[in-house]
Design an enzyme around this catalytic site. Structure first.
Site, mmCIF file in Angstrom:
data_model
loop_
_atom_site.group_PDB
_atom_site.id
_atom_site.type_symbol
_atom_site.label_atom_id
_atom_site.label_comp_id
_atom_site.label_asym_id
_atom_site.label_seq_id
_atom_site.Cartn_x
_atom_site.Cartn_y
_atom_site.Cartn_z
ATOM 1 N N CYS A 191 0.970 -1.006 0.202
ATOM 2 C CA CYS A 191 0.177 0.169 -0.020
ATOM 3 C C CYS A 191 0.868 1.060 0.551
ATOM 4 O O CYS A 191 1.727 1.904 -1.168
ATOM 5 C CB CYS A 191 -1.082 -0.053 1.510
ATOM 6 S SG CYS A 191 -2.250 1.100 0.479
ATOM 7 N N HIS A 245 -3.444 -5.625 -0.442
ATOM 8 C CA HIS A 245 -3.270 -5.788 0.912
ATOM 9 C C HIS A 245 -3.374 -7.094 1.447
ATOM 10 O O HIS A 245 -4.465 -7.973 1.573
ATOM 11 C CB HIS A 245 -4.560 -6.013 2.481
ATOM 12 C CG HIS A 245 -4.219 -3.818 2.592
ATOM 13 N ND1 HIS A 245 -3.239 -3.526 3.596
ATOM 14 C CD2 HIS A 245 -4.578 -2.478 1.897
ATOM 15 C CE1 HIS A 245 -3.244 -2.422 4.037
ATOM 16 N NE2 HIS A 245 -3.905 -1.681 2.517
ATOM 17 N N GLU A 284 -2.140 -9.520 3.925
ATOM 18 C CA GLU A 284 -2.532 -9.775 4.942
ATOM 19 C C GLU A 284 -4.076 -9.802 5.314
ATOM 20 O O GLU A 284 -4.277 -10.554 6.008
ATOM 21 C CB GLU A 284 -2.407 -8.881 5.888
ATOM 22 C CG GLU A 284 -2.485 -7.443 5.708
ATOM 23 C CD GLU A 284 -2.794 -6.621 4.850
ATOM 24 O OE1 GLU A 284 -3.183 -5.095 5.401
ATOM 25 O OE2 GLU A 284 -1.803 -6.769 4.304
#
Length: 378
Positions: free
Chosen positions: A248, A333, A335
């Site tokens: 990001c 993202h 994660e």
């Protein structure tokens, strides 16, 4: 209690307050996620923003401490069509209203969020004020006018850790540079046995070298990447020395460090349903995103960067890799798991890159380095 949301273009929304009895200005944006409102509220990348949820019912499964992405929310306001005061979920520990009041976050429900979203899509993100007071429209407009863009965007220092701390592991040592990191990044690294050392946003290249990392993780974070030029400088100094993986804001800083440029998007990408195409395989991934800036496509020419992923909606750049050094980044993202867990493979790819780099560049064990340094001191 009545609440009002006033946009800088003069549009006024009146609804019901279900958060803290306070008044805050911020950048008004929208998120298209159907679930994940707790992750949105606790994501440090939303610092300085008033977030509108496009899904009409929010709060139905409550709040649980296990799902937080930071110690405390940094969001400036929350806007929904309807909030559910009584959650129904066996994991729920308290309601969304309790959370908002605990952390002093104003919220409004009962307004036409579709209309608000269409305004932002047509005219772009804009400043606004969310209030439960009886101030006049003129007073609120003056508040918005005196809220500078810099105050809303330069939020990295507010969300980053202020000290170095370690999450121990027996595997590769990863220095995670915290620009407003989500806890999910730490979870993914520790799940793989990594020894994670989290450092503040303004840590220098020399200070990172002293930690003897095997790899460097650049985290997500709020605002404009050009507000933290020292971070891009740090990345440029470490390129080629250690494997680097940016997420990001870390992706944007990686691009700036390599000579590319960034620009503001009209209304950003925020939600858990953004399609991203991996160019090498042709596969499309559904990704979680939260950003208002993107790497400028034309600026890639003449750099050592190669585009690896693009957004299937607007064709903006979603992934980069360095053609000479072990370094890559993604705008989304990995994660986060907005349903599928498909994108977590990027952490495995990062660790494979680290092991290959170590194989090609063998170094003395850290203990030997420390003993040599001690002998030199004597």
């Amino acid at each position: 209690m009545q609440a009002r949301l006033l946009l800088e273009d003069g549009t006024l929304f009146t609804g019901t307050s279900f958060g803290a009895d306070v008044e805050k200005t911020g950048e008004v944006v929208f998120n298209t996620g159907i679930t994940g409102y707790q992750e949105v509220l606790s994501d440090p990348s939303y610092c300085g923003q008033i977030v509108t949820m496009t899904y009409p019912l929010i709060g139905n499964y409550g709040i649980t401490r296990d799902d937080f992405e930071s110690v405390a929310p940094s969001i400036h306001g929350f806007v929904v069509r309807r909030h559910e005061p009584v959650p129904s979920n066996w994991r729920a520990q308290y309601s969304i209203e309790d959370l908002l009041k605990e952390y002093g976050i104003p919220a409004i429900s009962g307004i036409d969020t579709r209309m608000l979203t269409r305004i932002i899509r047509q005219y772009g993100t804009m400043k606004g004020v969310l209030t439960t007071t009886n101030k006049s429209i003129e007073e609120l407009q003056e508040m918005i006018a005196h809220t500078t863009i810099h105050e809303l965007r330069d939020q990295v220092a507010k969300t980053s850790t202020q000290r170095i701390y370690n999450v121990p592991g027996s595997g590769e040592r990863i220095v995670l540079v915290d620009f407003g990191a989500k806890s999910g990044i730490v979870r993914e690294l520790t799940k793989r046995g990594c020894d994670v050392v989290v450092v503040p946003h303004n840590t220098t290249a020399d200070e990172i070298r002293k930690l003897h990392p095997d790899g460097i993780q650049l985290s997500n974070g709020p605002g404009d990447p050009k507000d933290v030029p020292y971070a891009a400088k740090m990345v440029s100094e470490l390129l080629g020395e250690y494997p680097i993986f940016g997420i990001c804001l870390g992706h944007q800083l990686f691009a700036l460090a390599c000579g590319a440029d960034t620009e503001s998007l009209k209304f950003g990408h925020r939600g858990g349903n953004h399609p991203v195409k991996e160019l090498e395989s042709g596969r499309c991934y559904i990704t979680s995103q939260n950003h208002g800036y993107t790497v400028t496509e034309a600026s890639i020419a003449g750099t050592d960067l190669e585009v690896t992923h693009i957004n299937n909606n607007d064709k903006t750049i979603e992934g980069l890799k360095h053609t000479q050094y072990p370094a890559f980044s993604v705008q989304y993202h990995p994660e986060a798991a907005p349903g599928p867990y498909d994108n977590s493979y990027l952490f495995d790819r990062f660790l494979e890159m680290i092991r290959e780099h170590k194989r090609l560049n063998p170094k003395k064990p850290r203990q030997a380095e420390l003993m040599a340094a001690a002998k030199g001191a004597l």
